[in-house]
Motif scaffolding. Structure first.
Motif, PDB file in Angstrom:
ATOM      1  N   SER A  68      -3.685 -19.227 -12.506  1.00  0.00           N
ATOM      2  CA  SER A  68      -3.451 -20.324 -11.560  1.00  0.00           C
ATOM      3  C   SER A  68      -2.497 -19.915 -10.439  1.00  0.00           C
ATOM      4  CB  SER A  68      -2.883 -21.545 -12.286  1.00  0.00           C
ATOM      5  OG  SER A  68      -1.550 -21.300 -12.718  1.00  0.00           O
ATOM      6  N   ILE A  69      -2.121 -18.651 -10.391  1.00  0.00           N
ATOM      7  CA  ILE A  69      -1.160 -18.165  -9.404  1.00  0.00           C
ATOM      8  C   ILE A  69      -1.833 -17.138  -8.493  1.00  0.00           C
ATOM      9  CG2 ILE A  69       1.028 -16.965  -9.070  1.00  0.00           C
ATOM     10  CD1 ILE A  69       1.659 -18.055 -12.025  1.00  0.00           C
ATOM     11  N   TYR A  70      -1.935 -17.471  -7.211  1.00  0.00           N
ATOM     12  CA  TYR A  70      -2.572 -16.585  -6.225  1.00  0.00           C
ATOM     13  C   TYR A  70      -1.509 -16.176  -5.209  1.00  0.00           C
ATOM     14  CZ  TYR A  70      -6.222 -14.707  -3.176  1.00  0.00           C
ATOM     15  OH  TYR A  70      -7.031 -13.873  -2.412  1.00  0.00           O
ATOM     16  N   THR A  71      -1.146 -14.902  -5.250  1.00  0.00           N
ATOM     17  CA  THR A  71      -0.070 -14.398  -4.405  1.00  0.00           C
ATOM     18  C   THR A  71      -0.611 -13.734  -3.145  1.00  0.00           C
ATOM     19  OG1 THR A  71      -0.037 -12.194  -5.398  1.00  0.00           O
ATOM     20  CG2 THR A  71       1.258 -13.908  -6.505  1.00  0.00           C
ATOM     21  N   ALA A  72       0.281 -13.558  -2.173  1.00  0.00           N
ATOM     22  CA  ALA A  72      -0.096 -12.833  -0.963  1.00  0.00           C
ATOM     23  C   ALA A  72      -0.438 -11.376  -1.280  1.00  0.00           C
ATOM     24  CB  ALA A  72       1.022 -12.910   0.070  1.00  0.00           C
ATOM     25  N   THR A  73       0.070 -10.851  -2.389  1.00  0.00           N
ATOM     26  CA  THR A  73      -0.322  -9.500  -2.810  1.00  0.00           C
ATOM     27  C   THR A  73      -1.806  -9.450  -3.144  1.00  0.00           C
ATOM     28  OG1 THR A  73       1.875  -8.988  -3.682  1.00  0.00           O
ATOM     29  CG2 THR A  73       0.031  -7.698  -4.542  1.00  0.00           C
ATOM     30  N   LEU A  74      -2.278 -10.402  -3.939  1.00  0.00           N
ATOM     31  CA  LEU A  74      -3.702 -10.437  -4.281  1.00  0.00           C
ATOM     32  C   LEU A  74      -4.559 -10.605  -3.032  1.00  0.00           C
ATOM     33  CD1 LEU A  74      -3.605 -12.719  -7.465  1.00  0.00           C
ATOM     34  CD2 LEU A  74      -3.778 -10.228  -7.370  1.00  0.00           C
ATOM     35  N   ALA A  75      -4.118 -11.462  -2.126  1.00  0.00           N
ATOM     36  CA  ALA A  75      -4.869 -11.678  -0.888  1.00  0.00           C
ATOM     37  C   ALA A  75      -4.861 -10.424  -0.012  1.00  0.00           C
ATOM     38  CB  ALA A  75      -4.296 -12.861  -0.125  1.00  0.00           C
ATOM     39  N   THR A  76      -3.743  -9.687  -0.023  1.00  0.00           N
ATOM     40  CA  THR A  76      -3.660  -8.442   0.746  1.00  0.00           C
ATOM     41  C   THR A  76      -4.638  -7.410   0.204  1.00  0.00           C
ATOM     42  OG1 THR A  76      -1.342  -8.813   1.339  1.00  0.00           O
ATOM     43  CG2 THR A  76      -2.130  -6.544   1.402  1.00  0.00           C
ATOM     44  N   VAL A  77      -4.684  -7.261  -1.102  1.00  0.00           N
ATOM     45  CA  VAL A  77      -5.625  -6.319  -1.718  1.00  0.00           C
ATOM     46  C   VAL A  77      -7.075  -6.705  -1.392  1.00  0.00           C
ATOM     47  CG1 VAL A  77      -6.545  -5.519  -3.926  1.00  0.00           C
ATOM     48  CG2 VAL A  77      -4.074  -5.564  -3.552  1.00  0.00           C
ATOM     49  N   ASP A  78      -7.367  -7.992  -1.486  1.00  0.00           N
ATOM     50  CA  ASP A  78      -8.723  -8.442  -1.151  1.00  0.00           C
ATOM     51  C   ASP A  78      -9.061  -8.096   0.299  1.00  0.00           C
ATOM     52  OD1 ASP A  78      -9.106  -9.465  -3.675  1.00  0.00           O
ATOM     53  OD2 ASP A  78      -8.608 -11.535  -3.131  1.00  0.00           O
ATOM     54  N   TYR A  79      -8.116  -8.273   1.196  1.00  0.00           N
ATOM     55  CA  TYR A  79      -8.328  -7.950   2.610  1.00  0.00           C
ATOM     56  C   TYR A  79      -8.551  -6.452   2.796  1.00  0.00           C
ATOM     57  CZ  TYR A  79      -7.273  -7.053   7.519  1.00  0.00           C
ATOM     58  OH  TYR A  79      -7.334  -6.609   8.825  1.00  0.00           O
ATOM     59  N   MET A  80      -7.724  -5.625   2.171  1.00  0.00           N
ATOM     60  CA  MET A  80      -7.860  -4.176   2.305  1.00  0.00           C
ATOM     61  C   MET A  80      -9.188  -3.690   1.741  1.00  0.00           C
ATOM     62  SD  MET A  80      -3.920  -3.268   1.253  1.00  0.00           S
ATOM     63  CE  MET A  80      -4.099  -1.498   1.126  1.00  0.00           C
ATOM     64  N   ASN A  81      -9.595  -4.272   0.624  1.00  0.00           N
ATOM     65  CA  ASN A  81     -10.893  -3.891   0.045  1.00  0.00           C
ATOM     66  C   ASN A  81     -12.036  -4.223   0.997  1.00  0.00           C
ATOM     67  OD1 ASN A  81      -9.660  -2.950  -2.273  1.00  0.00           O
ATOM     68  ND2 ASN A  81     -10.036  -4.809  -3.451  1.00  0.00           N
ATOM     69  N   ASP A  82     -11.952  -5.389   1.625  1.00  0.00           N
ATOM     70  CA  ASP A  82     -12.995  -5.797   2.580  1.00  0.00           C
ATOM     71  C   ASP A  82     -12.977  -4.921   3.835  1.00  0.00           C
ATOM     72  OD1 ASP A  82     -13.844  -7.797   0.893  1.00  0.00           O
ATOM     73  OD2 ASP A  82     -12.734  -9.388   1.916  1.00  0.00           O
ATOM     74  N   LYS A  83     -11.776  -4.563   4.285  1.00  0.00           N
ATOM     75  CA  LYS A  83     -11.623  -3.752   5.498  1.00  0.00           C
ATOM     76  C   LYS A  83     -12.142  -2.332   5.275  1.00  0.00           C
ATOM     77  CE  LYS A  83      -9.879  -3.931   9.726  1.00  0.00           C
ATOM     78  NZ  LYS A  83     -10.372  -4.885  10.742  1.00  0.00           N
ATOM     79  N   ALA A  84     -11.894  -1.776   4.087  1.00  0.00           N
ATOM     80  CA  ALA A  84     -12.442  -0.484   3.643  1.00  0.00           C
ATOM     81  C   ALA A  84     -12.163   0.653   4.625  1.00  0.00           C
ATOM     82  CB  ALA A  84     -13.951  -0.614   3.400  1.00  0.00           C
ATOM     83  N   LEU A  85     -10.893   0.789   5.039  1.00  0.00           N
ATOM     84  CA  LEU A  85     -10.520   1.871   5.956  1.00  0.00           C
ATOM     85  C   LEU A  85     -10.158   3.153   5.225  1.00  0.00           C
ATOM     86  CD1 LEU A  85      -8.257  -0.080   8.490  1.00  0.00           C
ATOM     87  CD2 LEU A  85     -10.662   0.538   8.740  1.00  0.00           C
TER      88      LEU A  85
END
Length: 254
Positions: A68-85
């Motif tokens: 039930s806890i969604y941190t900016a760390t998890l969101a950052t990882v999701d963003y980096m995975n999507d960006k795939a640089l």
């Protein structure tokens, strides 16, 4: 109005530094008793969801699952995975951010990282700022975990991640991509996790600049609680009013 799901801030909403906010525990228990879905959405990257869960339980007697806890760390990882640089990263931050990114398969690189990620770091040094600045000037993608200028604590408002990020932005003349509230990146992921439509969800928080703006900018109703960052005497002059305002969460009617 009745809402089907709640997105809830932590710092200043559930607790104030190490001090409990009395209305927080009954508020969460009321959601649980009514079986209303909720997700804690926090810009705090210093701790993992499991760490946050343990702190809520041990320090404030609030018992919730880690999921039930969604941190900016998890969101950052999701963003980096999507960006795939690439998978090379340099991080300014504490254990929750560094370990979360490492666990996602990213490797430390101070010389030529694909990403520079900057969050709150209570052990910030000039050298860390220098490494980040040089890497960004060399082409690394600049990510700020969250724009919070300050953190509400029992001591008062102390510097937040946004204050650190601003110094690197000044040194590089590069604007970061912000992940946390009030940005769409974390809010869209949070609503998706709840499995509800935006019009059925409310964002609850103490900080007009992050929590309430997160709702306003992303089409989500808001509940401003006056227990943290935004004081009562500022409410009348806010540029866009929150949907609801309460002094404490025990005033809220489900």
């Amino acid at each position: 109005m009745s809402y089907k799901g709640y997105l809830i801030d932590l710092d200043g909403t559930m607790y104030l530094g190490s001090a409990a906010i009395p209305a927080a525990k009954p508020f969460v228990e009321a959601l649980q008793a009514r079986e209303i879905p909720y997700l804690f959405v926090t810009n705090n990257t210093t701790k993992s969801p499991a760490d946050v869960q343990a702190r809520l339980s041990e320090s404030f007697d609030i018992h919730v699952p880690a999921a039930s806890i969604y941190t900016a760390t998890l969101a950052t990882v999701d963003y980096m995975n999507d960006k795939a640089l690439g998978k090379k990263v340099y991080v300014i931050g504490e254990s929750g951010l560094k370990q979360g990114i490492k666990d996602a398969g990213y490797v430390w690189d101070e010389e030529n990282p694909d990403y520079v990620v900057v969050g709150l770091d209570s052990n910030l040094t000039y050298e860390k700022l220098a490494i980040a600045t040089l890497a960004i000037r060399n082409g690394a993608h600049f990510i700020g975990t969250n724009p919070d200028k300050n953190i509400p604590t029992q001591r008062g408002l102390v510097p937040g991640a946004g204050s650190l990020i601003a110094s690197i932005e000044m040194a590089t003349q590069v604007k970061p991509v912000f992940i946390g509230k009030p940005e769409a990146i974390i809010m869209n992921s949070s609503v998706k996790t709840l499995g509800l439509a935006k019009e059925d969800v409310i964002m609850v928080g103490d900080n007009y600049e992050t929590d309430i703006q997160a709702g306003i900018r992303n089409g989500i109703d808001t509940l401003l609680v006056l227990t943290g960052f935004t004081p009562e005497d500022k409410v009348a002059s806010l540029p866009v009013a929150p949907t609801h305002v309460v002094n404490t969460l025990d005033e809220w009617v489900f």
